[in-house]
Design a protein around this motif. Structure first.
Motif: not given
Lengths: 1121, 150
Positions: A4-7, A9-15, A34-40, A42-47
């Motif tokens: 969870k520390e790897m995510i 959330k603000n970044k995901v939110k803005s996307i 794809l450019d700015v997110c790590n695996y976790f 991206l996975d979180y974003l997908y959800a």
């Protein structure tokens, strides 16, 4: 690690905000993600993304429905290696269903291709294309199968079809690479063809992508190129991920995040390769090992080879691509004493692999060939992980380093193998890993240096890393006792040799190498340059103690010829013989090896205090081979003797060719072409009688008048003497006319005269080739194309790398030089090597000047020689005078040749000066230009010597020869005097011994034919061979010479051949043989019909099936001895 | 002074001989044009100096074309043979070439020097377009003469 520390959330939110903003293009939002997110993330974003965008965020575009879509996207995500891997795994996870399907299909496709079931493989690829999407992986496989099934042309056509279907730069590059790598015959400059210069902006990335996809066997390194397949297809992206995973840096493997990501991967994808990798990385503790597989390995470890073979056969039927089991089964065949290679080398890929592996492991012949074949196959099928495993083993074996034999094996294979243990650094980890395989092996045993016997694969060395003295001694004992298997013998012997050198036991090192190599010629011991130097430095210390071993060692390690020679000489001295042929052969293998390989002509030729000429060297070699043959009775020695005798004969015939260029067939002229001369002689004879009668009358008158005191002078002066002078004048005129008749036949007889031979043997190509050749080989002159000399690209562009004005100046000077050299040669040929008489006045500078005025004195003397009272006698004397005059002419020609040499050398020096002025001595390639000039100066002097020998008289015919020897001699001459090589295929079925007098004519005939082929090939570059077929049928010698022609010229050449055939006789009778514009056809016609015997001889030119064909039929009876 | 000049290039041979004679007309010069004749004369006679070309054929060209097989390092082969035959000699190389099978004359010279030690007096680059070789040869001959007088 808390994911969870790897995510962020603000970044995901803005996307997500961007995604929901209708002003943003959704693909741009995906690119940003794809450019700015790590695996976790991206996975979180997908959800979190609305279901409408799930497809987009699964990168569903990578399921390509059409080839044209590959590389249509242009995403460039950022990040480090772990980031990239994470992003790739994110995509894989989103498309797990398709990839799992692909994994199964891929194995099936590879298996069917290897077994030769191409149609099944094609169907499976079609299934993959339809159900998983198009990919360049499938495209490459299709091109490969097309080539395997339907050949190169079909593969080219398929390549062209795909190439046209997608305009993207990358797809097209891949398409081309796929074509090149579809061949099993590895193209050695393939990397050069596929890579680009790293000087270009994206050169490094570009090459890394090409390397990972098509030249992965060269090694892959992690880097920024890894994201590239996010633009290709789902299959290619997955393949690329697997390419990357075993090639990461050590620190990347140590990264905990990698383990986390791989855990995701192995939980998602059911791929045995990933499972095994996870096992090595400690992500998974156990993988299931197949019992059938373990049974085979256990049997192998217990040396139960027949059981290995039996079980492996069944196992490999369903798993032909289990490389380790394949290797063990082939090794077992070798260990069980099977020496017959029954695998089909022309069968399926699987058959081919087994054939070459077995041959390699048997180690009975040159292994280089089998290594090359196996590497070619593996490189072409490198998509397969099992093939990769096989390749890594073959390459390691070839490298012959026992301690790194298994270093890379862990990277490949879908199965867990003993050699995987090398992945671990610590001994304990290696032992634990091997123990975990569930084999009947005590892993610790491998690491025990005191045990008596090594395993057959020497796993102790490459896996356990044992490198002590104990091991080396065991290896020495093993190799001496013949216990080391063939496939590790190169490596073991190389290690022992290195061990001796490192320990400064030089004598032992040399003797070990020689002993091993003499007993097993296929053995290949690596000797580094450094080791060679160490041994060379000890030369003086060991030369007396191992006099026989040392020359053999130098020979085996390709030492300089003079080093081998001096060691050879030292050995002769040490045993008190003067020549190697004096050595008594008693079965000692080393002595035989010395005589067979070291005492070769190459070495003997340096023994100048014993052998004074080439023939001496050849005869010594014959004597050596004879001695060897007497003792061993081996075909190889008898063959070598036959070969040398053949070469000696050709050497002898070569001299005859040079020495018989000045020739007149006097007998032929006497036999048939002197009717007019004979008639003149009869008139001359009658005239002599009249003069004699007059003289007799005057003498009688003097005798009658003298007793009565009267002088007869007044009567003679007034009445008789004038009449006598007139008669004498007439008498001389007849003799002169006869002389001219004979002279003209001597010079100009179209069949047998001097000018015919000058034309055929000297002017027609021969002279130009001899004098022009070394200017061409040193690239100092160029040939004319379209009437103009072509640019001297070699020196100006390739060597001096000139541009602008200096390039233009050089070009002008080189062209001028070509022109001047040709002018010298052509002037000599057209002006000086010519015949002139008072009737042929257009050759004012001809060296062969037979103007009648030259013979005034001779004719006067001839007239006074009353003893010449028969036609034969006077004819013979006239020929004698003509030959003596010819000798004077030859002196003049030789003087002219000296002028030619002087002019040429001056031109060369002048060229050097002028080019040096333009280029400057500081130009890095000036030295090689200077050397080319020097070499040419030297060679020209030798050429001039040869040309000088042509201008000597010789009429030796007391020898015999075969038609094969004529062809060999002619071929040798043409190829040694032309930069451009004439490729011939000779099938000579004639062994008849032909009379020496016909040698030059037959030589001239073949020379003209081959020269014509050479010139045609030079101009058209058709490729292919000039075929010469000789058969003896019904007492006729049938000669057929053919060469391929330019298909666009076929009709023209058919017409030309017809025209030549129709006109030959007419042209010949019209005396057209003196001109050189008929491609030598008239001369061949002359040779066939006039010099080589009977009316039934035949000569015809034709064009058939894209070839120009000359057919000659000669009656054998008059020709043979 | 007695010199053996081993050189197969007739023009270079004449040019060098003419120059040596111009320095001292009493200098005796024997010539050889191949490894074979060079070694034989070197073994049979005693010379104050053997002047060697580097690229020469193994047998005299008049023996037939095959005899003219040229050895790039023929001069070095002669030196090694003379050493092996225990001949007492002094030698120097006089060459027109800059490179020999990818080796420079400097590299070959260094190797000959190591083998011959004091027997080897160095090399001179001959160039028809540049007369520097004459000064170098003159200097070399003076050295040989001075050493003989000592």
């Amino acid at each position: 690690m808390n994911y969870k520390e790897m995510i962020d959330k603000n970044k995901v939110k803005s996307i997500l905000l961007y995604l929901n903003d209708p002003t943003y293009i959704k693909k741009t939002v995906l690119a940003e993600a794809l450019d700015v997110c790590n695996y976790f993330e991206l996975d979180y974003l997908y959800a979190k993304v609305p279901s409408l965008y799930k497809g987009l965020f699964s990168l569903s575009y990578l399921v390509r429905k059409d080839i044209s879509q590959l590389f249509k996207t242009n995403f460039h995500p950022g990040g480090n290696t772990i980031d990239y891997i994470g992003k790739l795994i994110y995509v894989v996870k989103r498309n797990a269903g398709l990839i799992n399907k692909y994994v199964l299909l891929k194995r099936d496709i590879e298996r069917n291709v290897v077994l030769g079931n191409y149609q099944v493989a094609r169907d499976l690829i079609t299934k993959a294309n339809t159900e998983i999407g198009r990919s360049y992986w499938a495209t490459a496989f299709e091109i490969k199968i097309e080539r395997l099934q339907h050949g190169q042309q079909a593969a080219i056509e398929l390549h062209n079809k795909y190439y046209a279907a997608n305009e993207s730069f990358w797809f097209r590059r891949f398409c081309t690479a796929a074509y090149y790598t579809s061949s099993f015959d590895y193209v050695t400059d393939l990397p050069k063809r596929l890579y680009t210069s790293t000087e270009y902006e994206y050169g490094v990335t570009y090459n890394a992508i090409i390397q990972a996809h098509f030249l992965a066997y060269e090694g892959i390194e992690e880097g920024g190129w890894m994201y590239w397949d996010i633009n290709s297809s789902i299959i290619d992206l997955y393949n690329n991920l697997l390419n990357v995973l075993p090639n990461l840096k050590k620190e990347t493997y140590a990264d905990e995040m990698l383990k986390v990501l791989l855990t995701v991967l192995q939980e998602t994808i059911s791929d045995p390769y990933i499972k095994r990798l996870s096992c090595l990385l400690g992500i998974e503790n156990k993988t299931e090992q197949s019992d059938a597989r373990n049974l085979i390995i256990n049997n192998y470890l217990k040396n139960k080879y027949s059981e290995v073979i039996a079980h492996a056969q069944t196992y490999l039927e369903t798993n032909p691509l289990d490389a380790e089991i394949l290797l063990l089964s082939i090794k077992s065949k070798v260990f069980s004493g099977d020496v017959e290679n029954l695998f089909n080398k022309n069968g399926s890929i699987y058959d081919k692999i087994r054939y070459h592996l077995f041959a390699l492991f048997l180690h009975n012949d040159d292994t280089t060939f089998h290594y090359r074949k196996l590497k070619g196959i593996c490189r072409s099928l490198y998509e397969s992980y099992e093939i990769r495993y096989l390749y890594s083993y073959i390459v390691a074996l070839e490298r012959k380093d026992l301690w790194s034999m298994c270093n890379n094996a862990w990277k490949y294979s879908n199965y867990r193998n003993i050699s995987d243990a090398v992945f671990f650094d610590s001994l304990q980890d290696r032992i634990s890993y091997i123990d975990s395989l569930g084999l009947d092996i005590c892993a610790e045993e491998l690491f025990n240096t005191t045990k008596d016997k090594l395993t057959n694969d020497c796993w102790e060395l490459s896996i356990a890393g044992n490198k002590g003295v104990d091991i080396t001694n065991k290896l020495i004992d093993g190799i001496n006792a013949g216990l080391v298997p063939g496939f590790t013998k190169d490596a073991v012997a190389s290690h022992i040799f290195s061990y001796y050198v490192e320990n400064k036991e030089i004598e032992k090192a040399v003797s070990f190498l020689v002993d091993q190599q003499v007993n097993d010629y296929a053995l290949d011991i690596t000797v580094t340059e450094e080791q060679k130097k160490i041994i060379q430095d000890c030369h003086e210390e060991i030369i007396t103690s191992i006099p026989l071993d040392l020359p053999i060692y130098y020979y085996l390690t390709n030492a300089d010829v003079d080093t081998v020679y001096l060691a050879y000489k030292n050995y002769l001295r040490s045993i008190g013989v003067k020549k190697a042929s004096e050595i008594k052969i008693d079965g000692n293998e080393k002595v035989s090896f010395f005589l067979t390989f070291v005492a070769s002509q190459k070495i003997l030729t340096l023994h100048v205090l014993r052998f004074k000429k080439v023939e001496d060297v050849m005869n010594e070699r014959i004597a050596i081979c004879q001695n060897l043959n007497d003792f061993y009775d081996k075909k190889v020695y008898a063959d070598e003797i036959a070969g040398i005798i053949r070469d000696l004969r050709i050497l002898e015939l070569n001299k005859k060719v040079d020495d018989s260029k000045i020739y007149v067939d006097i007998q032929s002229i006497k036999d048939s072409d002197l009717d007019e001369a004979k008639a003149l002689f009869m008139m001359y004879e009658q005239s002599s009688k009249n003069i004699n009668l007059l003289e007799e009358n005057i003498n009688q008158l003097i005798a009658l008048l003298a007793p009565i005191g009267l002088s007869a002078d007044v009567y003679v002066n007034i009445n008789g003497y004038n009449q006598s002078t007139e008669k004498m004048k007439y008498h001389k005129e007849l003799l002169t006319k006869m002389f001219v008749q004979v002279r003209d036949q001597f010079l100009l007889n179209p069949k047998s005269g001097l000018d015919n031979y000058l034309s055929t043997r000297i002017r027609h190509g021969t002279l130009i080739n001899q004098l022009r050749n070394h200017f061409e080989t040193n690239n100092l002159i160029t040939n004319k194309k379209g009437g103009e000399y072509s640019l001297n690209d070699y020196w100006i562009t390739k060597k001096f790398k000139l541009a602008n004005n200096p390039a233009l100046q050089c070009a002008k000077r080189f062209t001028e030089f070509s022109n001047r050299i040709d002018s010298i040669i052509f002037e000599f040929k057209d002006t000086y090597v010519q015949v002139s008489t008072e009737n042929i006045k257009d050759k004012a500078n001809a060296c062969f000047n037979y103007d009648i005025s030259c013979f005034e004195q001779d004719i006067n003397e001839l007239q006074l020689r009353t003893e010449l009272n028969s036609y034969e006698a006077i004819l013979s004397e006239i020929f004698n005078i003509l030959w003596l005059h010819t000798d004077d002419c030859l002196v003049i020609v030789r003087n002219r040749v000296a002028h030619v040499q002087k002019d040429m050398l001056e031109e060369l020096h002048s060229l050097e000066k002028d080019i040096t002025d333009i280029v400057g001595r500081t130009n890095t390639t000036w030295a090689s230009f200077h050397d080319a000039i020097t070499l040419c100066c030297n060679e020209i002097q030798n050429d001039i010597e040869v040309v000088n020998r042509w201008f000597n008289r010789s009429d030796s015919v007391d020898f015999s020869f075969t038609i094969g020897q004529v062809i060999d001699t002619c071929n040798g001459f043409i190829n040694s005097n032309n930069k451009f090589r004439l490729e011939t295929k000779v099938d000579c079925q004639s062994q008849s011994e032909i009379k020496g007098r016909y040698f030059s004519t037959l030589y001239d005939m073949f020379h003209d034919m081959l020269n014509n082929v050479l010139y045609y090939e030079k101009e058209k570059s058709i490729g292919g061979f000039c075929k010469i077929d000789i058969m003896e049928i019904n007492d006729y010698l049938n000669i057929r010479v053919s060469n391929p022609i330019d298909s666009s010229e076929e009709e023209k050449l058919i017409e030309k051949a017809k025209e030549i055939n129709d006109n030959l006789d007419t042209l010949f009778r019209g005396g057209r043989s003196r001109t050189e514009g008929n491609s030598g056809c008239i001369k061949i016609f002359n040779a066939v019909h006039n010099h080589l015997g009977t009316r039934s001889n035949d000569y015809i030119n034709s064009v058939e099936n894209g070839e120009f064909i000359v057919k000659i039929s000669l009656e054998l009876k008059p020709l043979v001895v | 002074m007695k010199i053996l000049f081993i050189e197969d290039d007739k023009y270079k041979r004449e040019s060098v001989i003419s120059y040596i004679k111009s320095l001292n007309r009493n200098t005796l010069i024997d010539t050889a044009a191949s490894i074979e004749s060079g070694v034989q004369m070197g073994v049979d006679n005693l010379y104050d100096l053997i002047l060697l070309d580097m690229t020469i054929p193994n047998f005299d060209i008049s023996e037939g074309r095959v005899g003219g097989q040229s050895f790039k390092n023929g001069g070095e082969i002669i030196v090694r043979e003379l050493l092996d035959e225990d001949v007492d000699f002094k030698c120097a190389v006089l060459t027109q070439y800059e490179t020999f099978n990818n080796e420079t004359i400097e590299q070959i010279s260094e190797r000959i020097s190591m083998r011959c030690e004091e027997k080897y007096l160095g090399y001179i680059k001959y160039n028809k377009l540049d007369e520097e070789w004459k000064d170098n040869l003159k200097h070399l001959l003076e050295n040989v003469k001075n050493n003989n007088n000592r």
